[in-house]
Scaffold this motif. Sequence first.
Motif, mmCIF file in Angstrom:
data_model
loop_
_atom_site.group_PDB
_atom_site.id
_atom_site.type_symbol
_atom_site.label_atom_id
_atom_site.label_comp_id
_atom_site.label_asym_id
_atom_site.label_seq_id
_atom_site.Cartn_x
_atom_site.Cartn_y
_atom_site.Cartn_z
ATOM 1 N N ASN A 206 0.901 -1.267 -0.201
ATOM 2 C CA ASN A 206 -0.139 0.045 -0.049
ATOM 3 C C ASN A 206 0.764 1.231 -0.034
ATOM 4 O OD1 ASN A 206 -2.303 -1.604 -0.067
ATOM 5 N ND2 ASN A 206 -2.564 -1.667 2.274
ATOM 6 N N ALA A 207 2.027 1.300 0.776
ATOM 7 C CA ALA A 207 2.761 2.600 0.695
ATOM 8 C C ALA A 207 3.471 2.650 -0.495
ATOM 9 C CB ALA A 207 4.171 2.153 1.645
ATOM 10 N N LEU A 208 3.781 1.710 -1.242
ATOM 11 C CA LEU A 208 4.513 1.708 -2.736
ATOM 12 C C LEU A 208 3.442 2.291 -3.690
ATOM 13 C CD1 LEU A 208 6.740 -1.376 -2.925
ATOM 14 C CD2 LEU A 208 7.474 1.087 -2.412
ATOM 15 N N ARG A 209 2.280 1.804 -3.313
ATOM 16 C CA ARG A 209 1.143 2.316 -4.342
ATOM 17 C C ARG A 209 0.725 3.761 -4.210
ATOM 18 N NH1 ARG A 209 -1.703 -2.566 -2.382
ATOM 19 N NH2 ARG A 209 -1.191 -4.253 -3.842
ATOM 20 N N ASP A 210 0.797 4.254 -2.820
ATOM 21 C CA ASP A 210 0.782 5.604 -2.487
ATOM 22 C C ASP A 210 1.756 6.526 -3.377
ATOM 23 O OD1 ASP A 210 -0.781 7.548 -1.226
ATOM 24 O OD2 ASP A 210 0.901 7.790 0.266
ATOM 25 N N ILE A 211 3.043 5.909 -3.046
ATOM 26 C CA ILE A 211 3.955 6.748 -3.585
ATOM 27 C C ILE A 211 4.066 6.787 -5.006
ATOM 28 C CG2 ILE A 211 6.475 6.705 -4.012
ATOM 29 C CD1 ILE A 211 6.918 5.385 -1.078
ATOM 30 N N ALA A 212 3.571 5.529 -5.910
ATOM 31 C CA ALA A 212 3.366 5.380 -7.196
ATOM 32 C C ALA A 212 2.152 6.688 -7.580
ATOM 33 C CB ALA A 212 2.962 4.183 -7.508
ATOM 34 N N ASN A 213 1.118 6.588 -7.031
ATOM 35 C CA ASN A 213 0.081 7.515 -7.295
ATOM 36 C C ASN A 213 0.641 8.981 -7.045
ATOM 37 O OD1 ASN A 213 -1.981 5.481 -7.582
ATOM 38 N ND2 ASN A 213 -2.568 5.485 -5.624
ATOM 39 N N GLN A 214 1.352 9.235 -6.023
ATOM 40 C CA GLN A 214 2.000 10.690 -6.128
ATOM 41 C C GLN A 214 2.903 11.028 -7.032
ATOM 42 O OE1 GLN A 214 3.249 11.874 -2.064
ATOM 43 N NE2 GLN A 214 2.360 10.134 -1.009
ATOM 44 N N LEU A 215 3.495 10.118 -7.553
ATOM 45 C CA LEU A 215 4.538 10.269 -8.555
ATOM 46 C C LEU A 215 3.863 10.602 -9.691
ATOM 47 C CD1 LEU A 215 7.392 7.920 -7.668
ATOM 48 C CD2 LEU A 215 7.485 10.465 -7.650
ATOM 49 N N ASN A 216 2.767 9.739 -10.256
ATOM 50 C CA ASN A 216 2.114 9.886 -11.468
ATOM 51 C C ASN A 216 1.358 11.005 -11.588
ATOM 52 O OD1 ASN A 216 2.561 7.515 -12.785
ATOM 53 N ND2 ASN A 216 1.381 6.246 -11.593
ATOM 54 N N GLY A 217 0.838 11.602 -10.391
ATOM 55 C CA GLY A 217 0.162 12.883 -10.315
ATOM 56 C C GLY A 217 0.820 14.009 -10.556
ATOM 57 N N ILE A 218 2.290 13.897 -10.166
ATOM 58 C CA ILE A 218 3.137 14.953 -10.314
ATOM 59 C C ILE A 218 3.719 14.933 -12.033
ATOM 60 C CG2 ILE A 218 5.766 15.673 -10.209
ATOM 61 C CD1 ILE A 218 5.160 14.787 -7.100
ATOM 62 N N ALA A 219 3.920 13.510 -12.392
ATOM 63 C CA ALA A 219 3.960 13.442 -13.702
ATOM 64 C C ALA A 219 3.083 13.727 -14.920
ATOM 65 C CB ALA A 219 4.288 11.758 -14.113
ATOM 66 N N ASN A 220 1.775 13.786 -14.391
ATOM 67 C CA ASN A 220 0.667 14.279 -15.269
ATOM 68 C C ASN A 220 0.331 15.748 -15.131
ATOM 69 O OD1 ASN A 220 0.505 11.452 -16.150
ATOM 70 N ND2 ASN A 220 -1.078 10.932 -14.337
ATOM 71 N N ASN A 221 0.986 16.379 -14.385
ATOM 72 C CA ASN A 221 0.658 17.651 -14.231
ATOM 73 C C ASN A 221 1.971 18.478 -14.536
ATOM 74 O OD1 ASN A 221 -1.972 17.767 -12.745
ATOM 75 N ND2 ASN A 221 -0.901 16.825 -11.207
ATOM 76 N N SER A 222 1.827 19.903 -15.125
ATOM 77 C CA SER A 222 2.898 20.759 -15.426
ATOM 78 C C SER A 222 3.440 21.181 -14.106
ATOM 79 C CB SER A 222 2.434 21.446 -16.608
ATOM 80 O OG SER A 222 1.745 22.440 -16.036
ATOM 81 N N TYR A 223 4.577 21.499 -14.216
ATOM 82 C CA TYR A 223 5.312 22.167 -13.067
ATOM 83 C C TYR A 223 6.431 23.028 -13.400
ATOM 84 C CZ TYR A 223 8.918 18.492 -13.463
ATOM 85 O OH TYR A 223 9.970 17.740 -13.829
ATOM 86 N N THR A 224 6.745 23.860 -12.626
ATOM 87 C CA THR A 224 7.727 24.900 -12.691
ATOM 88 C C THR A 224 8.626 24.917 -11.429
ATOM 89 O OG1 THR A 224 6.594 26.826 -11.981
ATOM 90 C CG2 THR A 224 6.717 26.340 -14.419
ATOM 91 N N VAL A 225 9.928 25.118 -11.491
ATOM 92 C CA VAL A 225 10.800 25.485 -10.388
ATOM 93 C C VAL A 225 11.313 26.776 -10.552
ATOM 94 C CG1 VAL A 225 12.961 24.606 -9.111
ATOM 95 C CG2 VAL A 225 11.483 22.878 -10.336
ATOM 96 N N THR A 226 11.124 27.642 -9.476
ATOM 97 C CA THR A 226 11.891 28.929 -9.609
ATOM 98 C C THR A 226 12.627 28.824 -8.017
ATOM 99 O OG1 THR A 226 9.889 29.909 -8.240
ATOM 100 C CG2 THR A 226 9.751 29.670 -10.659
ATOM 101 N N TYR A 227 13.637 29.998 -8.133
ATOM 102 C CA TYR A 227 14.428 29.944 -6.990
ATOM 103 C C TYR A 227 14.683 31.405 -6.734
ATOM 104 C CZ TYR A 227 18.774 30.158 -9.616
ATOM 105 O OH TYR A 227 19.711 30.574 -10.430
ATOM 106 N N THR A 228 14.973 31.855 -5.825
ATOM 107 C CA THR A 228 15.564 33.273 -5.239
ATOM 108 C C THR A 228 16.984 33.092 -4.530
ATOM 109 O OG1 THR A 228 14.347 33.429 -3.262
ATOM 110 C CG2 THR A 228 13.404 34.173 -5.127
ATOM 111 N N GLU A 229 17.582 34.274 -4.663
ATOM 112 C CA GLU A 229 18.917 34.324 -3.851
ATOM 113 C C GLU A 229 18.875 35.178 -2.931
ATOM 114 O OE1 GLU A 229 22.362 34.671 -6.535
ATOM 115 O OE2 GLU A 229 21.440 33.056 -7.914
ATOM 116 N N ASN A 230 19.212 34.967 -1.776
ATOM 117 C CA ASN A 230 19.448 35.900 -0.696
ATOM 118 C C ASN A 230 20.778 35.719 -0.005
ATOM 119 O OD1 ASN A 230 16.646 36.648 -0.769
ATOM 120 N ND2 ASN A 230 16.220 34.770 0.590
ATOM 121 N N VAL A 231 21.465 36.935 0.046
ATOM 122 C CA VAL A 231 22.774 37.073 0.610
ATOM 123 C C VAL A 231 22.671 37.514 1.951
ATOM 124 C CG1 VAL A 231 24.971 37.921 0.427
ATOM 125 C CG2 VAL A 231 23.659 37.405 -1.594
ATOM 126 N N GLU A 232 23.046 36.666 2.955
ATOM 127 C CA GLU A 232 23.056 37.064 4.388
ATOM 128 C C GLU A 232 24.534 36.490 4.840
ATOM 129 O OE1 GLU A 232 19.992 34.660 6.299
ATOM 130 O OE2 GLU A 232 18.236 35.668 5.162
#
Length: 122
Positions: A72-98
């Motif tokens: 069941n755990a592996l099925r849940d992980i597979a469902n989550q990965l399929n959900g991500i794979a079937n959607n579009s996504y973007t990755v953004t980042y910001t830089e902070n200097v501290e």
Amino acid sequence: MLCVIEMEQTTEVKNQTIRGMYKGIGRVLNFSALSNLYFCRTPQWMMQRIHGYNVNGKPAFFKDQECEQMANALRDIANQLNGIANNSYTVTYTENVENEKTIYNYIIKIVAEDGSSREYNL
């Protein structure tokens, strides 16, 4: 390739299947997180059962209920990965200097087909 754990298999066969699965995907799946999130157990507990290590003089193994819980755990992980794979996504980042150190803040934005979206800070 993930092995399907069938209900009519013996406990020994189920444990061999889990060991085989570990050899196949052990490098990409975080078993420490899996043991904590899905079993509320330590990573050591998980590895003892996967490898059949001796615990209190006897080999440790997954009980039938734990084999089903793993499936069941592996099925849940597979469902989550399929959900991500079937959607579009973007990755953004910001830089902070501290204090002369650059800190990167990553945000993953997942946009579903219906237009709804979620953001995750990493």
